[in-house]
Design an enzyme around this catalytic site. Structure first.
Site, PDB file in Angstrom:
ATOM      1  CE  LYS A  81      19.037  53.170  46.367  1.00  0.00           C
ATOM      2  NZ  LYS A  81      20.469  53.026  46.071  1.00  0.00           N
ATOM      3  CE  LYS A  92      28.824  61.345  46.015  1.00  0.00           C
ATOM      4  NZ  LYS A  92      27.490  61.176  45.395  1.00  0.00           N
ATOM      5  CB  THR A 112      19.743  56.529  43.669  1.00  0.00           C
ATOM      6  OG1 THR A 112      21.124  56.205  43.866  1.00  0.00           O
ATOM      7  CG2 THR A 112      19.482  56.752  42.192  1.00  0.00           C
ATOM      8  CE  LYS A 122      24.833  61.899  50.240  1.00  0.00           C
ATOM      9  NZ  LYS A 122      23.954  61.920  49.086  1.00  0.00           N
ATOM     10  NE  ARG A 123      33.233  55.730  46.807  1.00  0.00           N
ATOM     11  CZ  ARG A 123      33.863  54.945  45.949  1.00  0.00           C
ATOM     12  NH1 ARG A 123      33.283  53.856  45.486  1.00  0.00           N
ATOM     13  NH2 ARG A 123      35.084  55.220  45.555  1.00  0.00           N
ATOM     14  CG  HIS A 130      25.147  57.882  34.961  1.00  0.00           C
ATOM     15  ND1 HIS A 130      24.020  57.502  35.662  1.00  0.00           N
ATOM     16  CD2 HIS A 130      25.223  57.058  33.900  1.00  0.00           C
ATOM     17  CE1 HIS A 130      23.453  56.474  35.055  1.00  0.00           C
ATOM     18  NE2 HIS A 130      24.154  56.188  33.977  1.00  0.00           N
TER      19      HIS A 130
HETATM   20  C1  GL9 Z   1      26.459  59.020  39.459  1.00  0.00           C
HETATM   21  C2  GL9 Z   1      25.978  60.361  40.005  1.00  0.00           C
HETATM   22  O1  GL9 Z   1      26.995  60.978  40.715  1.00  0.00           O
HETATM   23  C3  GL9 Z   1      24.716  60.237  40.866  1.00  0.00           C
HETATM   24  O2  GL9 Z   1      24.224  61.519  41.161  1.00  0.00           O
HETATM   25  C4  GL9 Z   1      23.637  59.453  40.129  1.00  0.00           C
HETATM   26  O3  GL9 Z   1      22.506  59.256  40.942  1.00  0.00           O
HETATM   27  C5  GL9 Z   1      24.202  58.102  39.706  1.00  0.00           C
HETATM   28  C6  GL9 Z   1      23.205  57.294  38.904  1.00  0.00           C
HETATM   29  O4  GL9 Z   1      22.709  58.023  37.831  1.00  0.00           O
HETATM   30  O5  GL9 Z   1      25.366  58.293  38.878  1.00  0.00           O
HETATM   31  N1  GL9 Z   1      27.492  59.244  38.472  1.00  0.00           N
HETATM   32  C7  GL9 Z   1      28.650  58.658  38.823  1.00  0.00           C
HETATM   33  O6  GL9 Z   1      29.708  58.660  38.191  1.00  0.00           O
HETATM   34  N2  GL9 Z   1      28.476  58.037  40.009  1.00  0.00           N
HETATM   35  C8  GL9 Z   1      27.197  58.205  40.437  1.00  0.00           C
HETATM   36  O7  GL9 Z   1      26.759  57.729  41.462  1.00  0.00           O
HETATM   37  N3  GL9 Z   1      29.444  57.353  40.621  1.00  0.00           N
HETATM   38  C9  GL9 Z   1      29.636  56.014  40.588  1.00  0.00           C
HETATM   39  O8  GL9 Z   1      28.909  55.244  41.199  1.00  0.00           O
HETATM   40  C10 GL9 Z   1      30.763  55.487  39.769  1.00  0.00           C
END
Ligand code: GL9
Length: 839
Positions: free
Chosen positions: A677, A571, A673, A565-566, A374
């Site tokens: 949305k 970002k 994601t 988002k976080r 991820h």
């Molecule tokens: C993450 C990626 O940063 C995102 O781009 C991706 O959409 C999501 C789902 O595949 O995974 N990987 C990751 O470590 N996070 C993501 O959101 N962070 C957490 O939520 C822990």
């Protein structure tokens, strides 16, 4: 009268059962019954939470019938099952979603109305299980929804954290973290299953000893044993009878350990042991996209993984499936590397506890696991110091060494005389302090490795996992993420759904590609008027909410420009801030300038230990304080930080966006994601060619997407030739003024020190290349402002975005997983009628 399955049925009397019936009358009766017998309250003294609980139990009864039918069917057929292992499940509130999936939202709404209650208020009462950080955890939750909707036998396995992701408060512009006590009012959706508890060993050492037959074996002598208790939550599919299970493990002390200490007179020691054990499932690590490297975190991983594997073996035994058929009975999807210790754990169970020969056990293991990566950020790739790992998991370390030895032999065979490759690919990083590389372990132990968007998968193959791609090209594949339209459209945006249904019916809820049919109406001026009106109503709701919670007035005719988002430097929320400051500076230089009014909305949490991310939150609030109050601005710009962004709040905010900010540095966001949305709810994206943005743009059309910034290749190239952020600052007067205003203390009551760390990052090395992308971003934002002035054009773009987003349903993602490598079939669940016969 006799029972209905008898051949001599005379008269069949069907009484709608209070625990299963779906009519308004039955629902009212069941609700009153639950208020009385479960909550022990009569209406006059019942709190809002009592009413919520009574309704939740009413809905749960209806789930249980489907759940038991499902479990019985799976058990009878010993169905092939997806086990989705994830350290995070960001489920969000359950009540509303279950009403949608049961298809009784309207009936319950009416029932509550007739009882003098407001369903929306009761929905607000629910404390959401925030057992995840962000995208990764929410993806797991969307996938459970789609698995159930597609009638795929599946189990989600994770941790029942007592405290989920912290609640965020803002004090003096700074983030403050508050413990998330989501369980304090009780959780009506879960059922504890203490009879299926298992024990997990930790620590200690291994010994080589002869067994009763005189064969030498390795024994693991732990110094700690904890008990895992499963808590089950039913996961109902949309308008199907399938109700799958989310099984979360809670850690408790093993009684025998307490007694041991107690007997020896060490009462306090015994109690301490209990605390230590319970700590394992106490709290979710609040990091997003960064590895923690803490002992307790590793304990959490082995804890839930070991519990889950033993649970799968129990299920096989119960269904009389021989252990050799593990890969036929289960496919285990590893949601990132957090559960990847499952690979040595399965080996340990098979070899040490079931006396299976290594080769045979390895054959089973390799065929059972599939790994989803991820992230591309190096700091997020998990690695455990050998010392820490061996102290907690001595036997697993030995097993990893053995896997590594055999693996490196394989590499040597395929690439003779390439010692550098061996060093690069070893499961043990020996470049300095020694580490176990969890992503590499996951690659070696899995038959499939996937990224979460096309670009991400390409970058994995080219870069992060390049050596593994050369070694095992056949394992690599892409599965672009998706989101569930049930929660993120039907539940969260009823106005949009009514409008969609009036034009194209409601098939799109199960087949999102049906949204295409909307294109036929884009030239209908009446439809566009309705669309515009709908958006305005939604924005008014959010404006009212903002007024109520922050006392800020926002103009619903201004563009709602949202980044939620976080908080993370990659970002680039601070790039967004540079745009706000630039607009503000333009107004200050020329107060009568004609600009498109905007409301900038931000939401998101920062990891508590991530100082710069928290400083960016402070910066947003500080800029907001100035901009929102400056009379020169004349309400044309508003900056609002919406605190405590979570699933409940996300559902409220996505529908209101005009513009969706997806502005990460190219090559950094694996997928995203939230981008999906927003677009599904009619927002237009301003974004870089990163993650799934690439595919969104492809689908909605370049003319309906505001693209800016460097490509991944350009980012790499610029880094290589020696990126000098300072030069961009010197060359661009608007950029220079924006940064100077931050640096001078303009937004910090004259204090130049406050934002200095941030300014230093930007002018120093600017790792995420904000300055390189600034001009392109600003010019594109100017085009966005221009486009928004032609509101009819904007509405067309909005409609076309929704119409063309069909690909991004999590149903599509899950279908891809099923067909490509899970190889699992839907199982139809028949609902047995509950018929009451009178004597
Ligand atoms: C993450 C990626 O940063 C995102 O781009 C991706 O959409 C999501 C789902 O595949 O995974 N990987 C990751 O470590 N996070 C993501 O959101 N962070 C957490 O939520 C822990």
């Amino acid at each position: 009268q006799t029972l209905p399955n008898s051949s001599e049925t005379v008269t069949e009397v069907r009484v709608e059962d209070d625990r299963t019936g779906l009519s308004v009358e039955t629902l009212k009766r069941a609700f009153a019954d639950n208020l009385f017998y479960i909550q022990g309250k009569f209406p006059q003294i019942a709190s809002k939470n009592d009413f919520y609980m009574a309704l939740a139990y009413t809905v749960r009864d209806r789930l249980l019938r489907r759940w038991l039918n499902t479990a019985e069917t799976y058990s009878r057929n010993a169905s092939r099952t997806v086990a989705y292992l994830s350290a995070e499940f960001l489920m969000g509130p359950q009540l509303g979603n279950n009403l949608i999936n049961l298809g009784i939202y309207d009936q319950v709404n009416q029932a509550m109305q007739e009882l003098g209650l407001d369903l929306r208020e009761l929905l607000e009462e629910e404390e959401e299980p925030g057992l995840g950080n962000g995208g990764l955890g929410r993806l797991a939750a969307c996938y459970l929804d789609s698995l159930a909707t597609l009638e795929i036998p599946s189990l989600g396995y994770g941790i029942r954290y007592e405290f989920g992701i912290f609640d965020q408060d803002i004090k003096d512009g700074w983030q403050v973290e508050i413990t998330d006590k989501w369980l304090s009012a009780g959780n009506p959706w879960e059922l504890p299953r203490p009879e299926w508890s298992v024990e997990v060993k930790l620590g200690g050492h291994t010994e080589k000893r002869a067994d009763e037959h005189g064969n030498f074996k390795i024994y693991w002598v732990p110094n700690q044993v904890v008990k895992g208790i499963p808590y089950d939550t039913p996961i109902l599919g949309y308008k199907t009878n399938t109700a799958n299970t989310l099984r979360l493990w809670k850690a408790e002390a093993v009684e025998s350990f307490d007694f041991y200490a107690f007997d020896s007179g060490d009462y306090l020691g015994a109690v301490h042991q209990k605390t230590v054990s319970e700590n394992i499932s106490k709290v979710l690590y609040p990091n997003d996209n960064s590895a923690q490297g803490k002992e307790l975190r590793l304990a959490q991983q082995i804890f839930f993984v070991s519990c889950s594997l033993k649970d799968m073996m129990r299920i096989m035994e119960q269904q009389k499936v021989p252990l050799e058929q593990f890969p036929e009975k289960f496919v285990i999807q590893l949601n990132d590397t957090h559960p990847s210790v499952a690979i040595p754990e399965l080996m340990r169970l098979l070899v040490d506890e079931y006396d299976m020969p290594w080769e045979k056990a390895w054959g089973i293991t390799k065929q059972s696991f599939a790994y989803t990566n991820h992230t591309l950020l190096p700091e997020a790739l998990e690695r455990w110091p050998i010392g820490l790992f061996g102290k907690m998991l001595p036997r697993h370390l030995e097993i990893i060494y053995e896997i590594n030895k055999r693996f490196l032999d394989e590499v040597r065979m395929k690439f003779p005389d390439d010692t550098d490759r061996l060093r690069r690919m070893s499961l043990i990083d020996e470049s300095g302090e020694r580490y176990v590389r969890m992503a590499f372990l996951a690659c070696v132990g899995s038959y499939s490795i996937n990224g979460v968007a096309a670009l991400h998968t390409e970058l994995l193959k080219k870069d992060v996992l390049h050596d593994f791609y050369e070694m095992y090209p056949e394992k690599f594949n892409n599965k672009t993420n998706g989101v569930t339209p049930r929660r993120f459209m039907v539940l969260s945006n009823p106005r949009l759904c009514r409008l969609l249904n009036s034009k194209i019916g409601d098939e799109w809820i199960k087949n999102l590609y049906e949204l295409k049919k909307l294109e036929a109406f884009v030239e209908d001026p009446e439809f566009r008027r309705q669309w515009r009106e709908m958006k305005l109503e939604i924005k008014q709701d959010v404006a009212d909410y903002i007024k109520k919670t922050t006392d800020i007035d926002v103009n619903v005719n201004s563009m709602f420009d949202i980044q939620a988002k976080r908080f993370h430097e990659y970002k680039r929320q601070h790039l967004n801030v540079l745009h706000i400051i630039t607009l503000y500076n333009r107004i200050k230089a020329n107060p009568d300038i004609d600009i498109t009014p905007r409301t900038f909305l931000f939401g998101g949490k920062a990891a508590p230990g991530y100082y710069i991310a928290k400083l960016i939150i402070k910066l947003i609030n500080s800029v907001g304080d100035i901009v929102n109050r400056d009379p020169d601005v004349r309400d044309r710009l508003k900056v609002v930080f919406l605190k405590d962004f979570n699933v409940k709040f996300a559902q409220r905010i996505y529908p209101s966006a005009d513009l969706s900010e997806q502005i990460s540095t190219a090559g950094k966001e694996a997928s995203g994601t939230g981008n999906m949305k927003f677009a599904l709810n009619g927002a237009i994206t301003i974004g870089t060619l990163d993650g799934a943005n690439v595919e969104i743009r492809e689908e909605v059309g370049a003319e309906n997407f505001f693209l800016f910034g460097l490509t991944t290749e350009e980012v790499y190239a610029l880094k290589k030739e020696g990126y000098q952020p300072w030069e961009y600052y010197q060359k661009d007067p608007e950029l220079k003024l924006a940064i100077d205003r931050i640096a001078s203390g303009f937004f910090s009551h004259g204090d130049p020190k406050l934002f200095k760390p941030l300014v230093d990052h930007l002018l120093g090395n600017d790792q995420y290349m904000l300055l390189a992308d600034y001009r392109s971003y600003i010019d594109t934002q100017d085009r966005v402002s221009e486009a928004y002035r032609d509101i009819d054009r904007w509405v067309r773009m909005s409609i076309l975005n929704v119409a063309r987003m069909g690909k991004f349903s999590s149903d599509r993602s899950i279908r891809d997983y099923c067909e490509d490598f899970w190889k699992v079939q839907p199982v139809n669940i028949e609902l047995k009628e509950y018929v009451q016969a009178t004597a």
